[in-house]
Write a protein that holds these residues in place. Structure first.
Motif, PDB file in Angstrom:
ATOM      1  N   SER A  23       0.821  -1.216   0.000  1.00  0.00           N
ATOM      2  CA  SER A  23       0.000   0.000   0.000  1.00  0.00           C
ATOM      3  C   SER A  23       0.854   1.264   0.000  1.00  0.00           C
ATOM      4  O   SER A  23       2.015   1.250   0.408  1.00  0.00           O
ATOM      5  N   ASN A  24       0.253   2.343  -0.443  1.00  0.00           N
ATOM      6  CA  ASN A  24       0.856   3.681  -0.369  1.00  0.00           C
ATOM      7  C   ASN A  24       2.156   3.789  -1.158  1.00  0.00           C
ATOM      8  O   ASN A  24       3.176   4.240  -0.646  1.00  0.00           O
ATOM      9  N   LYS A  25       2.104   3.349  -2.423  1.00  0.00           N
ATOM     10  CA  LYS A  25       3.290   3.418  -3.284  1.00  0.00           C
ATOM     11  C   LYS A  25       2.939   4.102  -4.602  1.00  0.00           C
ATOM     12  O   LYS A  25       1.854   3.863  -5.160  1.00  0.00           O
ATOM     13  N   THR A  26       3.881   4.903  -5.088  1.00  0.00           N
ATOM     14  CA  THR A  26       3.842   5.347  -6.480  1.00  0.00           C
ATOM     15  C   THR A  26       5.033   4.710  -7.174  1.00  0.00           C
ATOM     16  O   THR A  26       6.161   4.815  -6.682  1.00  0.00           O
ATOM     17  N   LEU A  27       4.792   4.042  -8.292  1.00  0.00           N
ATOM     18  CA  LEU A  27       5.880   3.495  -9.102  1.00  0.00           C
ATOM     19  C   LEU A  27       5.841   4.255 -10.419  1.00  0.00           C
ATOM     20  O   LEU A  27       4.865   4.181 -11.166  1.00  0.00           O
ATOM     21  N   LEU A  28       6.888   5.008 -10.679  1.00  0.00           N
ATOM     22  CA  LEU A  28       6.863   5.960 -11.796  1.00  0.00           C
ATOM     23  C   LEU A  28       8.092   5.776 -12.672  1.00  0.00           C
ATOM     24  O   LEU A  28       9.228   5.862 -12.196  1.00  0.00           O
ATOM     25  N   GLY A  29       7.888   5.531 -13.944  1.00  0.00           N
ATOM     26  CA  GLY A  29       9.016   5.431 -14.872  1.00  0.00           C
ATOM     27  C   GLY A  29       9.431   6.801 -15.381  1.00  0.00           C
ATOM     28  O   GLY A  29       8.634   7.729 -15.446  1.00  0.00           O
ATOM     29  N   LYS A  30      10.697   6.881 -15.734  1.00  0.00           N
ATOM     30  CA  LYS A  30      11.248   8.120 -16.282  1.00  0.00           C
ATOM     31  C   LYS A  30      11.451   7.916 -17.782  1.00  0.00           C
ATOM     32  O   LYS A  30      12.038   6.921 -18.190  1.00  0.00           O
ATOM     33  N   GLY A  31      10.967   8.843 -18.581  1.00  0.00           N
ATOM     34  CA  GLY A  31      11.189   8.733 -20.020  1.00  0.00           C
ATOM     35  C   GLY A  31      10.405   7.609 -20.657  1.00  0.00           C
ATOM     36  O   GLY A  31       9.410   7.137 -20.111  1.00  0.00           O
ATOM     37  N   ASN A  32      10.879   7.172 -21.822  1.00  0.00           N
ATOM     38  CA  ASN A  32      10.071   6.206 -22.584  1.00  0.00           C
ATOM     39  C   ASN A  32      10.622   4.791 -22.544  1.00  0.00           C
ATOM     40  O   ASN A  32      10.206   3.938 -23.314  1.00  0.00           O
ATOM     41  N   ASN A  33      11.577   4.527 -21.649  1.00  0.00           N
ATOM     42  CA  ASN A  33      12.096   3.161 -21.601  1.00  0.00           C
ATOM     43  C   ASN A  33      12.498   2.782 -20.180  1.00  0.00           C
ATOM     44  O   ASN A  33      13.656   2.496 -19.894  1.00  0.00           O
ATOM     45  N   ALA A  34      11.496   2.793 -19.296  1.00  0.00           N
ATOM     46  CA  ALA A  34      11.729   2.379 -17.910  1.00  0.00           C
ATOM     47  C   ALA A  34      10.672   1.352 -17.552  1.00  0.00           C
ATOM     48  O   ALA A  34       9.546   1.427 -18.029  1.00  0.00           O
ATOM     49  N   GLY A  35      11.043   0.393 -16.717  1.00  0.00           N
ATOM     50  CA  GLY A  35      10.049  -0.595 -16.311  1.00  0.00           C
ATOM     51  C   GLY A  35      10.695  -1.870 -15.847  1.00  0.00           C
ATOM     52  O   GLY A  35      11.819  -1.864 -15.336  1.00  0.00           O
ATOM     53  N   ILE A  36       9.956  -2.979 -16.018  1.00  0.00           N
ATOM     54  CA  ILE A  36      10.491  -4.279 -15.615  1.00  0.00           C
ATOM     55  C   ILE A  36      10.255  -5.277 -16.736  1.00  0.00           C
ATOM     56  O   ILE A  36       9.269  -5.210 -17.463  1.00  0.00           O
ATOM     57  N   ARG A  37      11.199  -6.187 -16.845  1.00  0.00           N
ATOM     58  CA  ARG A  37      11.174  -7.167 -17.923  1.00  0.00           C
ATOM     59  C   ARG A  37      11.335  -8.548 -17.292  1.00  0.00           C
ATOM     60  O   ARG A  37      12.120  -8.728 -16.368  1.00  0.00           O
ATOM     61  N   GLY A  38      10.555  -9.504 -17.773  1.00  0.00           N
ATOM     62  CA  GLY A  38      10.721 -10.879 -17.293  1.00  0.00           C
ATOM     63  C   GLY A  38      10.024 -11.173 -15.981  1.00  0.00           C
ATOM     64  O   GLY A  38      10.121 -12.282 -15.459  1.00  0.00           O
ATOM     65  N   LYS A  39       9.311 -10.207 -15.448  1.00  0.00           N
ATOM     66  CA  LYS A  39       8.618 -10.372 -14.163  1.00  0.00           C
ATOM     67  C   LYS A  39       7.504  -9.343 -14.101  1.00  0.00           C
ATOM     68  O   LYS A  39       7.668  -8.238 -14.614  1.00  0.00           O
ATOM     69  N   GLY A  40       6.398  -9.719 -13.440  1.00  0.00           N
ATOM     70  CA  GLY A  40       5.288  -8.784 -13.334  1.00  0.00           C
ATOM     71  C   GLY A  40       5.128  -8.238 -11.926  1.00  0.00           C
ATOM     72  O   GLY A  40       5.998  -8.428 -11.068  1.00  0.00           O
ATOM     73  N   LEU A  41       4.016  -7.549 -11.720  1.00  0.00           N
ATOM     74  CA  LEU A  41       3.695  -6.946 -10.422  1.00  0.00           C
ATOM     75  C   LEU A  41       2.444  -7.606  -9.860  1.00  0.00           C
ATOM     76  O   LEU A  41       1.537  -7.950 -10.613  1.00  0.00           O
ATOM     77  N   LYS A  42       2.407  -7.736  -8.536  1.00  0.00           N
ATOM     78  CA  LYS A  42       1.203  -8.269  -7.898  1.00  0.00           C
ATOM     79  C   LYS A  42       0.787  -7.392  -6.721  1.00  0.00           C
ATOM     80  O   LYS A  42       1.574  -7.156  -5.808  1.00  0.00           O
ATOM     81  N   ILE A  43      -0.449  -6.931  -6.793  1.00  0.00           N
ATOM     82  CA  ILE A  43      -1.048  -6.190  -5.682  1.00  0.00           C
ATOM     83  C   ILE A  43      -2.018  -7.151  -5.011  1.00  0.00           C
ATOM     84  O   ILE A  43      -2.884  -7.724  -5.666  1.00  0.00           O
ATOM     85  N   ASN A  44      -1.838  -7.375  -3.714  1.00  0.00           N
ATOM     86  CA  ASN A  44      -2.670  -8.343  -3.014  1.00  0.00           C
ATOM     87  C   ASN A  44      -3.212  -7.702  -1.745  1.00  0.00           C
ATOM     88  O   ASN A  44      -2.461  -7.430  -0.818  1.00  0.00           O
ATOM     89  N   ASN A  45      -4.491  -7.390  -1.737  1.00  0.00           N
ATOM     90  CA  ASN A  45      -5.104  -6.745  -0.574  1.00  0.00           C
ATOM     91  C   ASN A  45      -4.353  -5.485  -0.165  1.00  0.00           C
ATOM     92  O   ASN A  45      -4.037  -5.313   0.998  1.00  0.00           O
ATOM     93  N   ALA A  46      -4.050  -4.633  -1.107  1.00  0.00           N
ATOM     94  CA  ALA A  46      -3.338  -3.391  -0.792  1.00  0.00           C
ATOM     95  C   ALA A  46      -4.098  -2.228  -1.422  1.00  0.00           C
ATOM     96  O   ALA A  46      -4.910  -2.412  -2.327  1.00  0.00           O
TER      97      ALA A  46
END
Ligand SMILES: *[C@@H]1O[C@H](CO)[C@@H](O)[C@H](O)[C@H]1NC(C)=O
Ligand SMILES: *[C@@H]1O[C@H](CO)[C@@H](O)[C@H](O)[C@H]1NC(C)=O
Length: 390
Positions: A130-153
């Motif tokens: 909970s209480n997170k901002t995940l923010l990419g910079k520019g046009n090539n930021a992120g994660i590769r080969g793995k995803g995100l999971k929000i669980n009861n947050a």
């Protein structure tokens, strides 16, 4: 001279202000996610290792987490070899399915007749607390080969990041973004491609007060269920009580689940789906299954084989002014009509089922600001995805 130094002074001040503010989420969440603040005004942190990223996302401190690159998890946790089956026999390049929880036998009635090796990281998503901002910079930021999971947050913003290349060859190879229970979540201006399973999935925990906006769902892929180069697995919304705004997204070259809503009896989902641009879908877009109510307004379907399936859920997809006016009694306003170009027909049910509207009598749905479908193609192409807001 005086003018020059004044303008220099103003420039310095504005540079200083933009440095101070650059890491907060950009823009204001709208629709169901109105009021979401994520990490709010926490000082931004930029992870410098995979482990640090993992810890910033999952700890209990409110954070603004800035990604300054693509973090690649593909080879980080080794590989897994396991049983798999072949649900599709087309060619070339059908997806295979990992036999997760005996899915091949139980869901498909197949036996797992083959063995595959895949990246373990894809099947272990990063937890987002909970209480997170995940923010990419520019046009090539992120994660590769793995995803995100929000669980009861709750209270989470994910903006301007790419999530790509998660065991794309294999069903059950991993989801890009999974939300199992949560509220106040804004998924905005992201980019999804080459994901083995879902680009976005909710359920079975309810996902309340959530907006999925301005994202690109790029279905271009080598491995697919129908060997047509298009991912089937765009968005699957199945939480028990989902309340979601799905707006201004750009879906192209996907062949299914755009989105699939519902499917479990006793559960319900209300999805307000507006101003999305669907292009070249060699399959279906909306898939309303049991429990779902989908109100679709001001969407543009361009070369979509089946804009909506004739499922057992409810959808209202007005295309005429009479159908738009029929929204008046429930919403206190007319709906905005949808447009279809070079696309298959809507079902008669989806043009007459005004009972759908009783899921959208709240002030946010009534007050939504929706542009005409004729403006959607150019707006969405210019504004969706990464590299626009930050
Ligand atoms: C998130 O922030 C809110 C408001 O500050 C707080 O009440 C809540 O406990 C926080 N949630 C978690 C899980 O830290
Ligand atoms: C999520 O919350 C619900 C309701 O409080 C609870 O039943 C469920 O077990 C929780 N799920 C997880 C994985 O924590």
């Amino acid at each position: 001279m005086a003018l020059i130094s004044l303008s220099r002074g103003l420039l310095l001040i504005s540079t200083f202000l933009s440095l101070l503010q650059y890491a907060a989420a950009v823009g204001t969440p709208f629709g169901r996610a109105t009021g979401t603040t994520g990490g709010g005004s926490a000082s931004p942190v930029t992870p410098t290792s995979l482990a640090q990223l993992q810890s910033y996302l999952s700890d209990s401190t409110p954070r603004v987490i800035v990604l300054d690159r693509v973090w690649d998890f593909t080879n980080n946790e080794g590989t897994t070899t396991g049983k798999a089956c072949k649900p599709w026999t087309c060619s070339p390049n059908p997806q295979l399915a990992i036999d997760a929880n005996s899915w091949c036998e139980n869901a498909e009635g197949l036996s797992a007749t083959t063995t595959v090796t895949y990246s373990t990281a894809g099947t272990n998503p990063l937890k987002v607390a909970s209480n997170k901002t995940l923010l990419g910079k520019g046009n090539n930021a992120g994660i590769r080969g793995k995803g995100l999971k929000i669980n009861n947050a709750s209270n989470i913003i994910i903006q301007n990041i790419k999530i790509t290349d998660i065991n794309a060859q294999f069903v059950w190879g991993g989801d890009a973004l999974q939300i199992d229970g949560g509220s106040k979540i804004w998924i905005d201006h992201n980019y999804f491609q080459n994901i083995g399973r879902q680009m976005v999935v909710t359920g079975y925990g309810a996902v309340y007060d959530t907006t999925i906006s301005n994202n690109v769902f790029n279905g271009d892929t080598t491995y697919s269920p129908y060997c047509n180069g298009q991912s089937y697995w765009a968005a699957l919304l199945t939480g028990n009580g989902d309340q979601i705004t799905f707006a201004l997204n750009y879906l192209y070259h996907t062949s299914g689940r755009g989105p699939h809503v519902g499917g479990t009896s006793g559960y319900f989902q209300n999805i307000h789906l507006y101003n999305n641009y669907f292009v070249s879908l060699d399959g279906h877009a909306l898939d309303p299954e049991v429990g779902s109510k989908i109100l679709a307004e001001g969407n543009y379907f361009n070369t979509v084989k089946q804009p909506v399936l004739d499922g057992s859920g409810q959808a209202y997809i007005p295309t005429t002014s009479a159908q738009a006016s029929a929204c008046q009694s429930a919403l206190g306003r007319s709906c905005v009509t949808n447009t279809l170009l070079s696309s298959g027909a809507l079902t008669s049910k989806s043009q007459s089922d005004t009972g759908t509207l009783n899921g959208f009598t709240d002030s946010i749905s009534k007050g939504a600001s929706i542009m005409a479908a004729s403006q959607v193609g150019s707006y969405v192409q210019a504004h969706a995805g990464v590299g626009i807001v930050n």
